[in-house]
Design an enzyme around this catalytic site. Sequence first.
Site, short mmCIF file in Angstrom:
data_model
loop_
_atom_site.label_atom_id
_atom_site.label_comp_id
_atom_site.label_asym_id
_atom_site.label_seq_id
_atom_site.Cartn_x
_atom_site.Cartn_y
_atom_site.Cartn_z
CG ASP A 11 7.16 11.68 -29.29
OD1 ASP A 11 6.47 11.55 -28.27
OD2 ASP A 11 8.16 10.99 -29.54
CG ASP A 68 10.07 10.17 -26.23
OD1 ASP A 68 9.16 9.77 -25.49
OD2 ASP A 68 10.59 9.47 -27.12
CG ASP A 97 11.85 8.55 -30.77
OD1 ASP A 97 10.71 8.60 -30.30
OD2 ASP A 97 12.72 7.75 -30.36
#
Length: 867
Positions: free
Chosen positions: A611, A329, A607
């Site tokens: 995800d 990410d 986070d």
Amino acid sequence: MKFNGLSSQEVIESRKKFGNNQLTQIPPDPLWKKIMHGFKDPMIMILMVALIIQLVLFFIGQAEWFEPIGIFVAIIIANGVASVSESKQEGKAIALKAEEEAMESAKVIRSGDLTEVHVSQVVVGDIVFLQAGDKVPADGEVISGNIKVDQATLNGETEEASKVPMIQGETYDIKDLLNKHYVYRGTVVCSGEAYIKIKVVGDKTLFGELALEVQEDARETPLQVKLAKLAQQISKFGYIGAICIIAGILLKTVFSGNTPADVYGWIRLLIDSITVAVTIIVCAVPEGLPMLTSILLSFQSLRMAKDNVLVRKINGLETAGSLSILFSDKTGTITEGKLSVVEMAIGNGKTFSKISDMNKIFQDDIVAGIGINNSSEASMGRVIGGNSTDRALMSFLINNGKADHINHENVLQFNSFDSQKKYSSVVLKYADKNITYIKGAPEKIIERCKYYIDEYGAVQPLSEITLLKNYMDRQAKRSMRLLAVAKVNGSDDTAPNLTFICVISIRDDVRKEAITSIQEVKNAGVQVVMVTGDRKETAIAIAKEAGLYTGKDDVVLTSAEMAEMSDEELKMLLPNLRVVARALPSDKSRLVRIAQELNLVVGMTGDGVNDSPALKKADVGFAMGSGTEVAKEAGDITVLDDNFSSLEKAILYGRTMFKSIRKFLIFQLTVNVAAVLTCFIGPLLGENVVLTVIQLLLINLAMDTLAAIAYGTEPSLKEYMREKPIPRSANIISKKMFTQILINAFYITFICLSILFYPPVKELFGDVDITYLKSALFATFMMAITFNGFNARTEHINPFEGLGRNFTFLVVMCSIFAVQFIFVTFGGEVLSVESLSAHSWMICLILAFLIIPIDMIRKTVTKLCNF
């Protein structure tokens, strides 16, 4: 607008019909269940078979009581340590989660009154009042007011989303997170106030659906796959070795003419042969391996906890060392996760990164233009309130020591950001005049500017607009968010003839340490792919700065482009993929699935709730400490400090663990192969029992348990990060390891049998009986495999290199020498040995030590031949 909300009775009816707002939590397996599951491990299963065999031998008088007890202890330690460690880590995570959930509340209108209730008490139909800083308790529609919401937990975007009431006749898609009328559980209100009507609660919210999706079974870890394969190979080796030993003893007896005189003699011979053969099966199993794995997992987990990394699922650590591709990410992982001011440019194109580098007049204008004209405030070095842009500007002033210069006493009027005008303004009263400062979109401000302030504080005509526009185009390609600041005499923020102060470049900066860490991870042979919700141009700019994208053969895809591709087409591009822009949660899960179908070991960082599914499906999921509880629940490892460099440490620790396992296997399998060969060839040369059953078991137990401790504390070396990842399908025993095991096992077998059967070596001990020679053989065997422990601990030619970094290893090896001295000196009839003279000990020591130069020669040859 006055809202009455639900009555007490309506709340009860709604809860009955639509359920409450609690999220379903599948509790972790209890400790006993984890322990029971551990017995499915192939290595533990082999140990169980060995335990049963030992128990049978004990009850028929062919084994001592401590033999089955030793194996049983090895099973309990191996299985228990890992289970208890994982259970404790889960307990810590659950406690932290419960503490956070207990403080969650929502402001709800019930029976006409505004009241505060726990989030779990919110029901469908409730009217919830939201203010800046509130977390949205459930999915619902805005019915009054307007707010800006941070939806990064769901879509990874740092840009705030505006939410306003729906005008009659309007429609919207609740699956589109950028719609202007619907808010989602778990998102945070950044500014404004609004009332929302709850439409969905609990597991049916988007947050809840994603939370449930992460609770799926994970596939086997690479180490589990390799150990299962090794267990099969060891079993075959043990059984074949046992059959060969039985056949060898019987054939030797027949051909030597020493056949038993009666049936009882044959039975006794057969029992002795089977006893030795069964002992070989037991010795072929490295029961210290599961215990070593448990020690390593627990030891490395404790070390990582000191580095702000919480290993929630114990197998995640060893998997991290095998990573071949890492989907990362962007927000909060590669970047800092917050906006910050990068630089300021004035009208003639000159740029500044610090306020102190500017003229005093300029400094005052900057403080007024972005400090007073700001919806956030500075208090004791911290920023309070405001949207993300205003917080970034205020942080810039604090970092430059200018926050104390902000004075609101002369403010006549403050106009907050207007979405139609696309700027905010503030009117300041001075002794002889009023000045209005304007801050907002450059395209709305610069076109009204006629003058600019140069670096000396002098007002100049703004004639070089093209120069300024070219600069802004370059900054936009660098993923900068641009903000113009200007001023005008008077109190009218719509007046023409503005004086341009500067254009400010703001960005979610790439973490400085992330750049270095990404390069380290890439050097380790791990492919890093950045997955972000940003637009393609922004994503490429960030990827370039982070060192992920070079532009040669690197591929960048958007979600839309991926959607048009088949799985096979995507598999073709995957090796060169570096960036995925405008990514959806489903894209991340698809990427993980496709990479796993290519038999890659997949890592995923994240986070947000968006995800979580991919974190769960990946071989190892790295959740950020500042992320959502759903993400932490889905991840195997929680990076408490949100630092990409922690991922590098996790990979290093995982590789260290795998290296330690391989070192132990080299050591232990050399022992096992040497024992099988010695016990097989010995009878063929004329001696039925070369090493007794008790001697073999003592060797096995002492070496297994002590060696597990020695290799379990090996240090992490940076050189491991310069090696390529081990493929998931690769054997845990490499060709180089196999060669090392065979050569060293052959040498140990040769020197041990030479003591009994080769006259030049046999005569070195003088005129002694067969028991004395077998005692020397036993001592030499134990010392040789102990010295081989130094060979196994490093691939460098010098086996003593870096030995001081592992004091435990030295202690353990010295302990093994002490134990074998005690065995030989005081074992007597129990161990079938005699005490050796100092001269004999010296001969045994020299013969055993020769395994070190022999292995140094082997290492030199393999390096020269690049084997």
